[in-house]
Write a protein that holds these residues in place. Structure first.
Motif, PDB file in Angstrom:
ATOM      1  N   ASN A   1      10.449  -4.630  -9.151  1.00  0.00           N
ATOM      2  CA  ASN A   1       9.898  -3.593 -10.026  1.00  0.00           C
ATOM      3  C   ASN A   1       8.418  -3.308  -9.783  1.00  0.00           C
ATOM      4  O   ASN A   1       7.863  -2.406 -10.408  1.00  0.00           O
ATOM      5  CB  ASN A   1      10.109  -3.984 -11.493  1.00  0.00           C
ATOM      6  CG  ASN A   1      11.512  -3.641 -11.971  1.00  0.00           C
ATOM      7  OD1 ASN A   1      11.927  -2.490 -11.958  1.00  0.00           O
ATOM      8  ND2 ASN A   1      12.258  -4.665 -12.371  1.00  0.00           N
ATOM      9  N   GLN A   2       7.774  -4.055  -8.896  1.00  0.00           N
ATOM     10  CA  GLN A   2       6.376  -3.785  -8.565  1.00  0.00           C
ATOM     11  C   GLN A   2       6.234  -2.799  -7.403  1.00  0.00           C
ATOM     12  O   GLN A   2       5.130  -2.392  -7.076  1.00  0.00           O
ATOM     13  CB  GLN A   2       5.670  -5.098  -8.199  1.00  0.00           C
ATOM     14  CG  GLN A   2       5.620  -6.105  -9.347  1.00  0.00           C
ATOM     15  CD  GLN A   2       4.924  -7.392  -8.941  1.00  0.00           C
ATOM     16  OE1 GLN A   2       4.822  -7.703  -7.750  1.00  0.00           O
ATOM     17  NE2 GLN A   2       4.439  -8.128  -9.913  1.00  0.00           N
ATOM     18  N   MET A   3       7.334  -2.443  -6.807  1.00  0.00           N
ATOM     19  CA  MET A   3       7.288  -1.646  -5.574  1.00  0.00           C
ATOM     20  C   MET A   3       7.593  -0.169  -5.803  1.00  0.00           C
ATOM     21  O   MET A   3       8.363   0.439  -5.073  1.00  0.00           O
ATOM     22  CB  MET A   3       8.261  -2.224  -4.541  1.00  0.00           C
ATOM     23  CG  MET A   3       7.939  -3.646  -4.149  1.00  0.00           C
ATOM     24  SD  MET A   3       9.041  -4.240  -2.865  1.00  0.00           S
ATOM     25  CE  MET A   3       8.581  -5.957  -2.798  1.00  0.00           C
ATOM     26  N   HIS A   4       6.983   0.399  -6.818  1.00  0.00           N
ATOM     27  CA  HIS A   4       7.196   1.822  -7.042  1.00  0.00           C
ATOM     28  C   HIS A   4       6.612   2.676  -5.915  1.00  0.00           C
ATOM     29  O   HIS A   4       7.037   3.824  -5.714  1.00  0.00           O
ATOM     30  CB  HIS A   4       6.603   2.238  -8.383  1.00  0.00           C
ATOM     31  CG  HIS A   4       7.426   1.770  -9.545  1.00  0.00           C
ATOM     32  ND1 HIS A   4       7.203   2.187 -10.826  1.00  0.00           N
ATOM     33  CD2 HIS A   4       8.500   0.948  -9.604  1.00  0.00           C
ATOM     34  CE1 HIS A   4       8.089   1.620 -11.636  1.00  0.00           C
ATOM     35  NE2 HIS A   4       8.886   0.865 -10.916  1.00  0.00           N
ATOM     36  N   ASN A   5       5.662   2.130  -5.183  1.00  0.00           N
ATOM     37  CA  ASN A   5       5.121   2.865  -4.040  1.00  0.00           C
ATOM     38  C   ASN A   5       6.205   3.118  -2.991  1.00  0.00           C
ATOM     39  O   ASN A   5       6.242   4.182  -2.367  1.00  0.00           O
ATOM     40  CB  ASN A   5       3.965   2.079  -3.397  1.00  0.00           C
ATOM     41  CG  ASN A   5       2.715   2.111  -4.261  1.00  0.00           C
ATOM     42  OD1 ASN A   5       2.395   3.138  -4.844  1.00  0.00           O
ATOM     43  ND2 ASN A   5       2.007   0.983  -4.340  1.00  0.00           N
TER      44      ASN A   5
ATOM     45  N   LEU B   1      11.259  -2.643   9.049  1.00  0.00           N
ATOM     46  CA  LEU B   1      10.338  -2.716   7.913  1.00  0.00           C
ATOM     47  C   LEU B   1      11.012  -2.187   6.643  1.00  0.00           C
ATOM     48  O   LEU B   1      10.950  -2.816   5.577  1.00  0.00           O
ATOM     49  CB  LEU B   1       9.070  -1.918   8.222  1.00  0.00           C
ATOM     50  CG  LEU B   1       8.085  -1.748   7.053  1.00  0.00           C
ATOM     51  CD1 LEU B   1       7.502  -3.103   6.653  1.00  0.00           C
ATOM     52  CD2 LEU B   1       6.971  -0.759   7.423  1.00  0.00           C
ATOM     53  N   LEU B   2      11.657  -1.036   6.756  1.00  0.00           N
ATOM     54  CA  LEU B   2      12.324  -0.433   5.589  1.00  0.00           C
ATOM     55  C   LEU B   2      13.432  -1.338   5.056  1.00  0.00           C
ATOM     56  O   LEU B   2      13.567  -1.524   3.840  1.00  0.00           O
ATOM     57  CB  LEU B   2      12.907   0.936   5.971  1.00  0.00           C
ATOM     58  CG  LEU B   2      11.902   2.037   6.319  1.00  0.00           C
ATOM     59  CD1 LEU B   2      12.643   3.288   6.781  1.00  0.00           C
ATOM     60  CD2 LEU B   2      11.005   2.362   5.125  1.00  0.00           C
ATOM     61  N   LYS B   3      14.217  -1.892   5.950  1.00  0.00           N
ATOM     62  CA  LYS B   3      15.325  -2.760   5.527  1.00  0.00           C
ATOM     63  C   LYS B   3      14.806  -4.040   4.868  1.00  0.00           C
ATOM     64  O   LYS B   3      15.390  -4.539   3.906  1.00  0.00           O
ATOM     65  CB  LYS B   3      16.223  -3.093   6.719  1.00  0.00           C
ATOM     66  CG  LYS B   3      17.059  -1.915   7.214  1.00  0.00           C
ATOM     67  CD  LYS B   3      17.985  -2.322   8.343  1.00  0.00           C
ATOM     68  CE  LYS B   3      18.841  -1.151   8.813  1.00  0.00           C
ATOM     69  NZ  LYS B   3      19.815  -0.721   7.795  1.00  0.00           N
ATOM     70  N   TYR B   4      13.697  -4.568   5.400  1.00  0.00           N
ATOM     71  CA  TYR B   4      13.123  -5.778   4.817  1.00  0.00           C
ATOM     72  C   TYR B   4      12.621  -5.500   3.392  1.00  0.00           C
ATOM     73  O   TYR B   4      12.842  -6.300   2.479  1.00  0.00           O
ATOM     74  CB  TYR B   4      11.970  -6.283   5.687  1.00  0.00           C
ATOM     75  CG  TYR B   4      11.332  -7.545   5.166  1.00  0.00           C
ATOM     76  CD1 TYR B   4      11.868  -8.798   5.458  1.00  0.00           C
ATOM     77  CD2 TYR B   4      10.188  -7.487   4.353  1.00  0.00           C
ATOM     78  CE1 TYR B   4      11.295  -9.966   4.959  1.00  0.00           C
ATOM     79  CE2 TYR B   4       9.603  -8.650   3.848  1.00  0.00           C
ATOM     80  CZ  TYR B   4      10.162  -9.876   4.156  1.00  0.00           C
ATOM     81  OH  TYR B   4       9.590 -11.025   3.646  1.00  0.00           O
ATOM     82  N   ILE B   5      11.944  -4.398   3.218  1.00  0.00           N
ATOM     83  CA  ILE B   5      11.441  -4.043   1.874  1.00  0.00           C
ATOM     84  C   ILE B   5      12.606  -3.848   0.910  1.00  0.00           C
ATOM     85  O   ILE B   5      12.558  -4.311  -0.238  1.00  0.00           O
ATOM     86  CB  ILE B   5      10.576  -2.763   1.937  1.00  0.00           C
ATOM     87  CG1 ILE B   5       9.325  -3.008   2.795  1.00  0.00           C
ATOM     88  CG2 ILE B   5      10.174  -2.332   0.526  1.00  0.00           C
ATOM     89  CD1 ILE B   5       8.493  -1.753   3.027  1.00  0.00           C
ATOM     90  N   LEU B   6      13.657  -3.178   1.374  1.00  0.00           N
ATOM     91  CA  LEU B   6      14.813  -2.945   0.503  1.00  0.00           C
ATOM     92  C   LEU B   6      15.445  -4.262   0.068  1.00  0.00           C
ATOM     93  O   LEU B   6      15.828  -4.422  -1.097  1.00  0.00           O
ATOM     94  CB  LEU B   6      15.841  -2.072   1.236  1.00  0.00           C
ATOM     95  CG  LEU B   6      17.124  -1.758   0.449  1.00  0.00           C
ATOM     96  CD1 LEU B   6      16.798  -0.991  -0.837  1.00  0.00           C
ATOM     97  CD2 LEU B   6      18.090  -0.951   1.305  1.00  0.00           C
ATOM     98  N   ARG B   7      15.560  -5.218   0.981  1.00  0.00           N
ATOM     99  CA  ARG B   7      16.154  -6.521   0.640  1.00  0.00           C
ATOM    100  C   ARG B   7      15.323  -7.261  -0.402  1.00  0.00           C
ATOM    101  O   ARG B   7      15.847  -8.059  -1.178  1.00  0.00           O
ATOM    102  CB  ARG B   7      16.312  -7.389   1.894  1.00  0.00           C
ATOM    103  CG  ARG B   7      17.417  -6.958   2.817  1.00  0.00           C
ATOM    104  CD  ARG B   7      17.760  -8.075   3.808  1.00  0.00           C
ATOM    105  NE  ARG B   7      16.604  -8.474   4.615  1.00  0.00           N
ATOM    106  CZ  ARG B   7      16.259  -7.921   5.782  1.00  0.00           C
ATOM    107  NH1 ARG B   7      17.000  -6.929   6.276  1.00  0.00           N
ATOM    108  NH2 ARG B   7      15.212  -8.363   6.454  1.00  0.00           N
ATOM    109  N   ASN B   8      14.022  -7.006  -0.409  1.00  0.00           N
ATOM    110  CA  ASN B   8      13.123  -7.726  -1.314  1.00  0.00           C
ATOM    111  C   ASN B   8      12.560  -6.819  -2.411  1.00  0.00           C
ATOM    112  O   ASN B   8      11.526  -7.118  -3.012  1.00  0.00           O
ATOM    113  CB  ASN B   8      11.967  -8.333  -0.516  1.00  0.00           C
ATOM    114  CG  ASN B   8      12.431  -9.387   0.474  1.00  0.00           C
ATOM    115  OD1 ASN B   8      12.635 -10.537   0.114  1.00  0.00           O
ATOM    116  ND2 ASN B   8      12.626  -8.969   1.725  1.00  0.00           N
ATOM    117  N   LEU B   9      13.264  -5.745  -2.684  1.00  0.00           N
ATOM    118  CA  LEU B   9      12.780  -4.752  -3.647  1.00  0.00           C
ATOM    119  C   LEU B   9      12.657  -5.364  -5.040  1.00  0.00           C
ATOM    120  O   LEU B   9      13.553  -6.070  -5.498  1.00  0.00           O
ATOM    121  CB  LEU B   9      13.745  -3.562  -3.680  1.00  0.00           C
ATOM    122  CG  LEU B   9      13.313  -2.345  -4.498  1.00  0.00           C
ATOM    123  CD1 LEU B   9      12.033  -1.748  -3.916  1.00  0.00           C
ATOM    124  CD2 LEU B   9      14.428  -1.294  -4.506  1.00  0.00           C
TER     125      LEU B   9
END
Length: 585
Positions: free
Chosen positions: A140-144, A130-138
């Motif tokens: 500017n809306q993902m400040h959370n 999950l963390l790696k997927y979010i990082l790949r698709n990071l």
């Protein structure tokens, strides 16, 4: 070297974990510069769950412990670790699912054996995915997500806040907005037009870059027109239309010194743009240069310029450029490490920095003080040689210089010897430089006449204003000299006579006192005179060029005195430029 940090997973920090979590959940301004930098420049390089540990649960009635998952975050500047619970991952998943709609499956809750080794291992693997997927698709809306990683605290804790702006061009009072937002950059004067012309040529003619940089140097230094910040930025980093700026054009991935000949002129040009000796607007140019992002500056391939062969002529210029950039921006060690990206380069920079700071701490004396010091030296010598004094008391002339050179009883005081080139003087008035050149007699004559301005430090233009005979002409040599806090153009009008024999030559330069009719050819702040004779003798592939001049003019004395006292590195720079010209002939 990157710094390794740890945060909430260490046993001694358990009591602070809830406070840290509360802080990370505070709303963050969307325009936050640290978050923007992290997202826009891919500062986070990797993320993984490296460990787990159990902690006593004093709240739940169903289980004795809860599990902390230790997350390791690798950035460009440092690595750090944090610990997060399953419930925190669950909250993050709910927040991110509103932005990313194809998230990996989230591990389900289990009431029975939720903290078994098998279940923890399965959760760990799924949460890491999950963390790696979010990082790949990071984005500017993902400040959370960035709040979840506590990354802002890590940067501020390290004192990096002041350096964050270096990842993007600053949009301050100089108006350095992104070129991509510009419809078209328009030159406001002839000098800015020439910037566009030369940058285009540098991009098109890769095999002629050294010559083009030399032409740029000849054209720009001494000009009175000012370059705007947008044009300077374009010159340094280029645009989004495929035009590379000087920084990227100077990239050379070879550590062979011979391959760096083409970038030496470029480094020297860039360095001189930031020095008052050549550019009266150096402070403004340094400001714009310091606003270049770290990642943009890395495109220069810095380590390849300063590592390897210590005789690379571009090495010192590169180190000085980096020193200025680091000093103006007060870069943290982590940022310097990221910029240089090589341990050998870091060592070279540290050695240069220590040597340069020591030199600066010794300080430069004022020119007036320098003159007084030199006069003290002169007084101690005068009493030892009446014959020497009588020669110096003669009217400045070519004949006087020839007599001094022939007189074997006169002792020259050596100022400096650099790579077999040397500079000497007599009582601070007669100055001699000797240059052994590996070239033909003809080439040495070119270097001593038509190409003299390309290697004599501070000379910016040499122009023939009147042809008298085939080997006799009136010439104007223009220098850019500093007078206290101001810079001025000083022009020497001289009658130059060239005498050529089979294996030697002689160049005589006599002052032209009635020069009003010639001043229209070269605008200046002040005129001066020189008496100078240059000898060239060819023997076995070496032409030894000896230049002798009488500093009878006060303007010359004030400029040469710091050189004779070795307070400036004028002579080294002159020799380096001369050797460069010989290599590119």
């Amino acid at each position: 070297m990157k710094r390794q940090r740890s945060q909430s997973w260490e046993p001694q920090s358990f009591e602070n974990s809830e406070l840290i979590r509360q802080q990370s959940e505070r709303p963050i301004n969307v325009e936050n510069s640290i978050f923007s930098m992290i997202v826009n420049h891919n500062v986070i390089k990797d993320i993984s769950i490296i460990d787990t540990y159990k902690e006593i649960d004093n709240i739940s009635m169903h289980k004795k412990h809860f599990v902390n998952y230790v997350i390791k975050i690798k950035t460009d500047y440092f690595d750090y670790t944090i610990a997060k619970r399953y419930s925190e991952f669950e909250k993050l998943y709910d927040q991110i699912s509103n932005i990313l709609h194809k998230l990996p499956k989230f591990p389900e809750k289990k009431l029975i054996k939720s903290n078994s080794k098998k279940n923890i291992a399965e959760r760990r693997e799924m949460l890491e995915q999950l963390l790696k997927y979010i990082l790949r698709n990071l984005n500017n809306q993902m400040h959370n997500f960035l709040n979840f990683l506590n990354i802002q605290q890590q940067f501020l804790k390290g004192g990096f806040g002041q350096n964050v702006r270096l990842h993007e061009m600053s949009k301050d009072e100089f108006g350095l907005s992104d070129l991509k937002e510009q419809t078209k950059l328009v030159a406001s004067n002839d000098q800015e037009k020439m910037i566009f012309h030369y940058i285009t040529k540098l991009n098109e003619r890769t095999d002629e870059r050294s010559k083009i940089f030399q032409k740029m140097e000849k054209y720009f230094f001494g000009k009175t027109q000012h370059l705007g910040s947008q044009v300077l930025k374009f010159m340094l980093i280029g645009d989004d239309q495929g035009q590379k700026g000087i920084i990227e054009l100077l990239k050379n991935t070879s550590k062979d010194s011979q391959s760096h000949i083409s970038c030496i002129s470029g480094m020297q040009f860039l360095r001189k743009m930031l020095e008052y000796d050549y550019n009266p607007y150096a402070e403004f140019y340094l400001k714009v240069f310091s606003e270049v992002s770290i990642k943009q500056l890395k495109k220069m391939g810095i380590s390849f310029h300063i590592c390897g062969n210590s005789k690379q002529l571009c090495k010192q210029d590169t180190l000085l450029l980096i020193y200025k950039y680091v000093k103006v921006n007060d870069l943290k060690p982590e940022f310097i490490s990221f910029l240089l990206d090589d341990q050998e380069a870091l060592n070279e920079f540290q050695q240069f920095k220590e040597a340069y700071q020591q030199k600066k701490e010794e300080g430069f004396q004022l020119i007036v003080d320098s003159v007084e010091n030199l006069q003290k030296e002169i007084i101690s010598v005068k009493s030892n040689s009446k014959e020497k004094l009588s020669i110096l008391d003669q009217e400045p002339s070519i004949e006087q210089l020839k007599e001094i050179e022939r007189n074997q009883s006169i002792i020259w005081k050596q100022v400096q010897e650099y790579e077999n080139h040397r500079i000497e003087h007599i009582q601070g008035q007669i100055v001699k430089t000797v240059h052994p050149l590996k070239c033909s007699l003809k080439r040495a004559i070119e270097l001593s006449t038509t190409q003299k301005h390309k290697w004599v430090n501070t000379m910016i233009v040499r122009q023939i204003v009147k042809q008298i005979e085939p080997n006799k002409q009136i010439i104007a040599e223009t220098y850019l000299w500093q007078d206290k806090q101001l810079f001025k153009k000083v022009v020497f009008f001289s009658e130059e006579t060239l005498i050529i024999n089979d294996d030697n030559f002689e160049i005589q330069m006599r002052p032209v006192y009635e020069c009003q009719s010639y001043e229209q050819f070269q605008k200046c702040d002040e005129t001066s005179q020189k008496v100078q004779v240059t000898y060239g003798i060819y023997n076995n592939g070496i032409t030894t060029v000896t230049i002798i001049q009488n500093l009878f003019d006060r303007v010359q004395q004030l400029q040469y005195t710091p050189v004779l006292l070795k307070e400036v590195d004028y002579f080294e720079k002159t020799v380096q430029q001369l050797k460069l010209l010989l290599q590119t002939q």
